[in-house]
Design a protein around this motif. Structure first.
Motif, PDB file in Angstrom:
ATOM      1  N   THR A 189      -3.902 -29.660 -17.419  1.00 44.59           N
ATOM      2  CA  THR A 189      -2.846 -29.334 -18.401  1.00 44.59           C
ATOM      3  C   THR A 189      -3.406 -27.787 -19.109  1.00 44.59           C
ATOM      4  OG1 THR A 189      -3.099 -31.681 -19.265  1.00 44.59           O
ATOM      5  CG2 THR A 189      -2.675 -29.933 -20.949  1.00 44.59           C
ATOM      6  N   MET A 190      -2.108 -27.294 -19.570  1.00 42.07           N
ATOM      7  CA  MET A 190      -2.102 -25.957 -20.084  1.00 42.07           C
ATOM      8  C   MET A 190      -1.499 -26.066 -21.464  1.00 42.07           C
ATOM      9  SD  MET A 190      -0.572 -22.154 -18.643  1.00 42.07           S
ATOM     10  CE  MET A 190      -0.408 -20.922 -19.909  1.00 42.07           C
ATOM     11  N   VAL A 191      -2.246 -25.440 -22.492  1.00 40.88           N
ATOM     12  CA  VAL A 191      -1.909 -25.764 -23.717  1.00 40.88           C
ATOM     13  C   VAL A 191      -1.661 -24.214 -24.246  1.00 40.88           C
ATOM     14  CG1 VAL A 191      -2.044 -26.435 -26.053  1.00 40.88           C
ATOM     15  CG2 VAL A 191      -2.973 -27.661 -23.986  1.00 40.88           C
ATOM     16  N   ALA A 192      -0.613 -23.815 -24.301  1.00 40.95           N
ATOM     17  CA  ALA A 192      -0.282 -22.201 -25.043  1.00 40.95           C
ATOM     18  C   ALA A 192       1.250 -22.190 -25.264  1.00 40.95           C
ATOM     19  CB  ALA A 192      -0.617 -21.246 -23.886  1.00 40.95           C
ATOM     20  N   VAL A 193       0.997 -21.239 -26.148  1.00 39.51           N
ATOM     21  CA  VAL A 193       2.516 -20.466 -26.632  1.00 39.51           C
ATOM     22  C   VAL A 193       3.327 -19.897 -25.561  1.00 39.51           C
ATOM     23  CG1 VAL A 193       3.971 -19.043 -28.124  1.00 39.51           C
ATOM     24  CG2 VAL A 193       1.925 -20.285 -28.996  1.00 39.51           C
ATOM     25  N   MET A 194       4.543 -20.286 -25.222  1.00 36.59           N
ATOM     26  CA  MET A 194       5.407 -19.678 -24.250  1.00 36.59           C
ATOM     27  C   MET A 194       5.920 -18.387 -24.275  1.00 36.59           C
ATOM     28  SD  MET A 194       7.202 -23.282 -22.491  1.00 36.59           S
ATOM     29  CE  MET A 194       5.716 -24.690 -21.809  1.00 36.59           C
ATOM     30  N   ARG A 195       5.037 -17.457 -24.146  1.00 32.00           N
ATOM     31  CA  ARG A 195       5.551 -16.058 -24.259  1.00 32.00           C
ATOM     32  C   ARG A 195       4.881 -15.184 -23.257  1.00 32.00           C
ATOM     33  NH1 ARG A 195       2.364 -15.769 -30.052  1.00 32.00           N
ATOM     34  NH2 ARG A 195       0.420 -15.384 -29.210  1.00 32.00           N
ATOM     35  N   PRO A 196       5.472 -13.951 -22.970  1.00 38.46           N
ATOM     36  CA  PRO A 196       4.814 -13.071 -22.005  1.00 38.46           C
ATOM     37  C   PRO A 196       3.246 -12.808 -22.314  1.00 38.46           C
ATOM     38  CG  PRO A 196       6.714 -12.090 -22.950  1.00 38.46           C
ATOM     39  CD  PRO A 196       6.263 -13.426 -23.894  1.00 38.46           C
ATOM     40  N   GLY A 197       2.305 -12.955 -21.359  1.00 36.41           N
ATOM     41  CA  GLY A 197       1.148 -12.740 -21.263  1.00 36.41           C
ATOM     42  C   GLY A 197       0.173 -13.856 -21.295  1.00 36.41           C
ATOM     43  N   LYS A 198       0.886 -15.089 -21.467  1.00 36.55           N
ATOM     44  CA  LYS A 198      -0.058 -16.330 -21.832  1.00 36.55           C
ATOM     45  C   LYS A 198      -0.308 -16.952 -19.955  1.00 36.55           C
ATOM     46  CE  LYS A 198      -0.909 -16.831 -25.786  1.00 36.55           C
ATOM     47  NZ  LYS A 198      -2.562 -16.667 -26.256  1.00 36.55           N
ATOM     48  N   GLY A 199       0.201 -16.487 -19.128  1.00 38.89           N
ATOM     49  CA  GLY A 199      -0.093 -16.923 -17.649  1.00 38.89           C
ATOM     50  C   GLY A 199       0.594 -17.877 -17.407  1.00 38.89           C
ATOM     51  N   HIS A 200       2.010 -18.253 -17.943  1.00 35.93           N
ATOM     52  CA  HIS A 200       2.724 -19.685 -17.216  1.00 35.93           C
ATOM     53  C   HIS A 200       3.310 -19.116 -16.000  1.00 35.93           C
ATOM     54  CE1 HIS A 200       2.658 -20.363 -21.407  1.00 35.93           C
ATOM     55  NE2 HIS A 200       2.712 -21.826 -21.093  1.00 35.93           N
ATOM     56  N   ASP A 201       3.483 -17.800 -15.721  1.00 39.15           N
ATOM     57  CA  ASP A 201       3.880 -17.278 -14.554  1.00 39.15           C
ATOM     58  C   ASP A 201       2.943 -17.250 -13.341  1.00 39.15           C
ATOM     59  OD1 ASP A 201       2.914 -15.167 -15.912  1.00 39.15           O
ATOM     60  OD2 ASP A 201       3.799 -13.679 -15.013  1.00 39.15           O
ATOM     61  N   VAL A 202       1.833 -17.001 -13.881  1.00 37.74           N
ATOM     62  CA  VAL A 202       0.686 -16.997 -12.690  1.00 37.74           C
ATOM     63  C   VAL A 202       0.481 -18.523 -12.195  1.00 37.74           C
ATOM     64  CG1 VAL A 202      -1.871 -16.701 -12.576  1.00 37.74           C
ATOM     65  CG2 VAL A 202      -0.427 -15.015 -13.970  1.00 37.74           C
ATOM     66  N   LEU A 203       0.335 -19.552 -13.029  1.00 40.75           N
ATOM     67  CA  LEU A 203       0.304 -20.954 -13.013  1.00 40.75           C
ATOM     68  C   LEU A 203       1.272 -21.146 -12.005  1.00 40.75           C
ATOM     69  CD1 LEU A 203      -0.971 -23.611 -12.800  1.00 40.75           C
ATOM     70  CD2 LEU A 203      -0.058 -23.920 -15.284  1.00 40.75           C
ATOM     71  N   LEU A 204       2.678 -20.978 -12.360  1.00 41.78           N
ATOM     72  CA  LEU A 204       3.779 -21.684 -11.713  1.00 41.78           C
ATOM     73  C   LEU A 204       3.788 -20.818 -10.095  1.00 41.78           C
ATOM     74  CD1 LEU A 204       6.430 -21.858 -14.338  1.00 41.78           C
ATOM     75  CD2 LEU A 204       5.296 -23.644 -13.230  1.00 41.78           C
ATOM     76  N   ASP A 205       3.562 -19.637 -10.251  1.00 38.94           N
ATOM     77  CA  ASP A 205       3.353 -18.962  -8.646  1.00 38.94           C
ATOM     78  C   ASP A 205       2.363 -19.465  -8.204  1.00 38.94           C
ATOM     79  OD1 ASP A 205       5.415 -17.136  -9.586  1.00 38.94           O
ATOM     80  OD2 ASP A 205       4.111 -15.444  -9.886  1.00 38.94           O
ATOM     81  N   ALA A 206       1.076 -19.949  -8.458  1.00 36.76           N
ATOM     82  CA  ALA A 206       0.076 -20.423  -7.914  1.00 36.76           C
ATOM     83  C   ALA A 206       0.329 -22.087  -7.353  1.00 36.76           C
ATOM     84  CB  ALA A 206      -1.358 -20.501  -8.774  1.00 36.76           C
ATOM     85  N   LEU A 207       1.214 -22.746  -8.249  1.00 36.03           N
ATOM     86  CA  LEU A 207       1.274 -24.347  -8.064  1.00 36.03           C
ATOM     87  C   LEU A 207       1.614 -24.678  -6.403  1.00 36.03           C
ATOM     88  CD1 LEU A 207       2.615 -26.423 -10.522  1.00 36.03           C
ATOM     89  CD2 LEU A 207       3.190 -26.986  -8.286  1.00 36.03           C
ATOM     90  N   PRO A 208       2.351 -23.875  -5.970  1.00 34.38           N
ATOM     91  CA  PRO A 208       2.467 -24.431  -4.265  1.00 34.38           C
ATOM     92  C   PRO A 208       1.130 -24.306  -3.341  1.00 34.38           C
ATOM     93  CG  PRO A 208       4.207 -22.767  -4.857  1.00 34.38           C
ATOM     94  CD  PRO A 208       3.212 -22.718  -6.066  1.00 34.38           C
TER      95      PRO A 208
END
Length: 366
Positions: free
Chosen positions: A196-215
């Motif tokens: 689980t990831m709990v964070a405001v969805m804004r730049p710098g929080k790392g959602h892009d990093v996680l989604l890039d790593a998911l494959p």
């Protein structure tokens, strides 16, 4: 105590006030929260009122609206607080002007580490630091890393800056029935490993990093993204490409309950002073995979999780896969995380430190 904050939308600093409100009454702290911006349609003001906290708004059009000090001064004249506690630099500036003119003690809490900022951002950062130097009896840093950053950046007297780590309410022992119920509600099978990831969805929080790593994640790992914000539509759009592997819940008030249904927390942010979600994971006995930035290493040790360089997608996947494949390691790390919570991050420890800061501020104002 008056707490002034720029607004009450979804965010870490805003959530800290909610956590404080859950435990303040038992410590004899009467809270009033003042938002500089309108609160209509927001959830945090409603939650605060349900907890018995008075909530007011200065109804400003922008954070730097020049009408702020006058409106706050009139509100203080009506309600007569003993102390003014501001959160984030916009509120610090307004609170500082009003506190000095009315001889009310002023305390400020820093919530962010602002390293990479624009020219305008540096100017605003400087204005906030100058205001605190002039008016704040004490400035609270939420981690040692943030305190050092602030002292280096501001030139403030070290004796006026104290580290006080935010605490969170104790969620209690994990209830297996709750764990099963959460998974049923999210449509996740009992055999899945939930990250689980709990964070405001804004730049710098790392959602892009996680989604890039998911494959690169192993089969059987389900990622749950909790939160809302300016990047929510983009995150949801990308998550749809991983049907069945990513669940986006949006804003949730029951984060500890969601964590009870999880196996580990992911927090791949670029910068963080002391993220509440990581403290909540420790309270719930969960191991954490997080970026080694800011105050995160003060929460997560090598015995309670895995720290990776910020932006390291391959390292993130490797760490998540390692924990997913080793339930014994997750159990041991979770136990250490819970012990660290009890040592450093309980509400009682937080409140005791906050009351001591208030006592100093009130004493110095006599």
């Amino acid at each position: 105590m008056f707490h002034l904050i720029h607004d009450l939308g979804p965010g870490g600093a805003e959530h800290v006030l909610v956590d404080l409100a859950r435990v303040a009454n038992g410590a004899g702290i009467e809270m009033t929260v003042v938002s500089m911006m309108p609160t209509t349609g927001l959830r945090y003001p409603e939650i605060l009122r349900n907890l018995g906290v008075g909530v007011h708004s200065l109804e400003l059009r922008a954070w730097w609206d020049p009408r702020g000090p006058g409106r706050l001064r009139r509100l203080i004249a009506d309600l007569r607080p003993h102390l003014l506690h501001s959160h984030l630099k916009h509120a610090d500036v307004v609170a500082g002007r009003v506190a000095s003119s009315l001889s009310i003690p002023h305390v400020s809490t820093l919530h962010v580490i602002e390293d990479e900022v624009s020219v305008l951002g540096r100017l605003k950062r400087w204005v906030g630091a100058r205001s605190r130097r002039r008016t704040a009896a004490m400035t609270i840093a939420v981690s040692d890393a943030q305190r050092q950053w602030y002292l280096d950046m501001s030139g403030e007297d070290p004796g006026r800056v104290v580290t006080l780590r935010n605490g969170v309410p104790d969620p209690g022992p994990t209830d297996l029935a709750v764990r099963a119920a959460v998974r049923r509600e999210l449509g996740i099978g009992p055999e899945a490993v939930v990250a689980t990831m709990v964070a405001v969805m804004r730049p710098g929080k790392g959602h892009d990093v996680l989604l890039d790593a998911l494959p690169l994640f192993h089969d059987g790992i389900v990622v749950v993204l909790v939160g809302d914000g300016e990047l929510a539509a983009e995150v949801r759009d990308r998550a749809r490409r991983f049907e069945g592997r990513v669940i986006v819940t949006g804003f949730r008030e029951d984060v500890p309950r969601l964590l009870a249904g999880s196996d580990l927390l992911i927090h791949p942010s670029q910068a963080d002073a002391l993220p509440t979600a990581v403290v909540q994971a420790a309270a719930g006995g969960l191991p954490v995979v997080a970026s080694k930035v800011g105050g995160i290493p003060e929460i997560v040790t090598d015995e309670s999780g895995i720290l990776i360089p910020p932006g390291d997608r391959a390292g993130l996947a490797l760490a998540v896969n390692r924990l997913a494949a080793d339930p014994g390691a997750r159990l041991l790390m979770g136990k250490v995380a819970r012990e660290r919570y009890e040592e450093l991050f309980t509400s009682a420890i937080w409140l005791d430190g906050l009351l001591r800061v208030y006592e100093v501020a009130l004493h110095n104002n006599r």
